[in-house]
Design a protein around this motif. Structure first.
Motif, PDB file in Angstrom:
ATOM      1  N   TYR A 103       0.801  -1.219   0.000  1.00 47.80           N
ATOM      2  CA  TYR A 103       0.000   0.000   0.000  1.00 47.80           C
ATOM      3  C   TYR A 103       0.834   1.270   0.000  1.00 47.80           C
ATOM      4  O   TYR A 103       0.350   2.327   0.361  1.00 47.80           O
ATOM      5  CB  TYR A 103      -0.975   0.005   1.186  1.00 47.80           C
ATOM      6  CG  TYR A 103      -1.961  -1.135   1.139  1.00 47.80           C
ATOM      7  CD1 TYR A 103      -2.561  -1.518  -0.050  1.00 47.80           C
ATOM      8  CD2 TYR A 103      -2.291  -1.834   2.292  1.00 47.80           C
ATOM      9  CE1 TYR A 103      -3.458  -2.571  -0.100  1.00 47.80           C
ATOM     10  CE2 TYR A 103      -3.193  -2.881   2.252  1.00 47.80           C
ATOM     11  CZ  TYR A 103      -3.772  -3.243   1.061  1.00 47.80           C
ATOM     12  OH  TYR A 103      -4.665  -4.280   1.023  1.00 47.80           O
ATOM     13  N   GLY A 104       2.076   1.174  -0.415  1.00 48.74           N
ATOM     14  CA  GLY A 104       2.909   2.370  -0.503  1.00 48.74           C
ATOM     15  C   GLY A 104       3.285   2.864   0.866  1.00 48.74           C
ATOM     16  O   GLY A 104       3.487   2.097   1.793  1.00 48.74           O
ATOM     17  N   SER A 105       3.332   4.153   0.982  1.00 46.78           N
ATOM     18  CA  SER A 105       3.733   4.762   2.238  1.00 46.78           C
ATOM     19  C   SER A 105       2.696   4.494   3.317  1.00 46.78           C
ATOM     20  O   SER A 105       1.578   4.978   3.240  1.00 46.78           O
ATOM     21  CB  SER A 105       3.907   6.279   2.054  1.00 46.78           C
ATOM     22  OG  SER A 105       4.063   6.880   3.311  1.00 46.78           O
ATOM     23  N   ALA A 106       3.095   3.734   4.292  1.00 45.87           N
ATOM     24  CA  ALA A 106       2.186   3.455   5.402  1.00 45.87           C
ATOM     25  C   ALA A 106       1.915   4.714   6.197  1.00 45.87           C
ATOM     26  O   ALA A 106       0.891   4.831   6.868  1.00 45.87           O
ATOM     27  CB  ALA A 106       2.783   2.377   6.293  1.00 45.87           C
ATOM     28  N   ASP A 107       2.824   5.686   6.123  1.00 46.52           N
ATOM     29  CA  ASP A 107       2.617   6.944   6.834  1.00 46.52           C
ATOM     30  C   ASP A 107       1.357   7.638   6.343  1.00 46.52           C
ATOM     31  O   ASP A 107       0.720   8.357   7.091  1.00 46.52           O
ATOM     32  CB  ASP A 107       3.828   7.875   6.654  1.00 46.52           C
ATOM     33  CG  ASP A 107       5.072   7.305   7.331  1.00 46.52           C
ATOM     34  OD1 ASP A 107       4.924   6.558   8.317  1.00 46.52           O
ATOM     35  OD2 ASP A 107       6.178   7.611   6.868  1.00 46.52           O
ATOM     36  N   ALA A 108       1.005   7.421   5.073  1.00 46.40           N
ATOM     37  CA  ALA A 108      -0.213   8.029   4.527  1.00 46.40           C
ATOM     38  C   ALA A 108      -1.435   7.534   5.287  1.00 46.40           C
ATOM     39  O   ALA A 108      -2.403   8.265   5.474  1.00 46.40           O
ATOM     40  CB  ALA A 108      -0.350   7.711   3.040  1.00 46.40           C
TER      41      ALA A 108
END
Length: 180
Positions: free
Chosen positions: A170-175
């Protein structure tokens, strides 16, 4: 002369129509005619019988709330403790039992709806009853899947939730984390 011209024009038009036979536009539903339940694909019926997710929990999954089935599949990579693994398994088992039960109920009602239309015994009252019951069960099924994601997220550490998002691509988990 005018009458002859008109007859010639009509004959020409008729010949044109006969040269190009009229064909009905084929419905995209043609292949569904032989299904057990016309409005439910075999793949969807299988998923309902098996308690599968069917994309019902995407709101949770794609917003940083891990699914119990996938967490269990990633037990080692997420470094779940034994207690976490047992707790997530309990969440999954309870969700799965309920999802299978609800799926069977949905299929039963969809079968009744299909049969009532096939027998031309459907009326407004039966239609309203069956569609309302189906909608209620579909809502309960979605709730069951989404609630399991909420419970699962609460059992994982922040780092495990971030790792889960990364492992699932899912890409950047920070998002996902800024929502929480």
């Amino acid at each position: 002369m005018m009458r002859g011209m008109r007859n010639l024009l009509l004959a020409s038009l008729l010949a044109s129509l006969l040269a190009f036979p009229l064909t009905a536009q084929e419905s995209p539903y043609v292949s569904a005619q032989t299904r057990d339940i016309k409005a439910v694909s075999p793949a969807d019926a299988k998923q309902l019988r098996e308690g599968a997710g069917m994309g019902l929990a995407m709101a949770a999954e794609l917003n940083g709330h891990p699914g119990p089935k996938h967490v269990l599949e990633l037990t080692e990579k997420l470094a779940l403790s034994d207690a976490q693994r047992v707790a997530v398994q309990k969440i999954y088992d309870a969700m799965h039992v309920e999802a299978v039960k609800l799926g069977a109920e949905i299929l039963e009602l969809e079968t009744r709806l299909d049969r009532a239309f096939a027998a031309t015994t459907i009326d407004q009252k039966l239609l309203a009853s069956l569609t309302a019951q189906i909608a209620t069960l579909q809502g309960r099924l979605r709730y069951t899947h989404l609630a399991a994601h909420i419970e699962t997220r609460a059992l994982l550490s922040k780092q495990q939730n971030v790792m889960y998002a990364q492992l699932r691509g899912y890409g950047s988990a920070d998002a996902h984390q800024h929502h929480h």
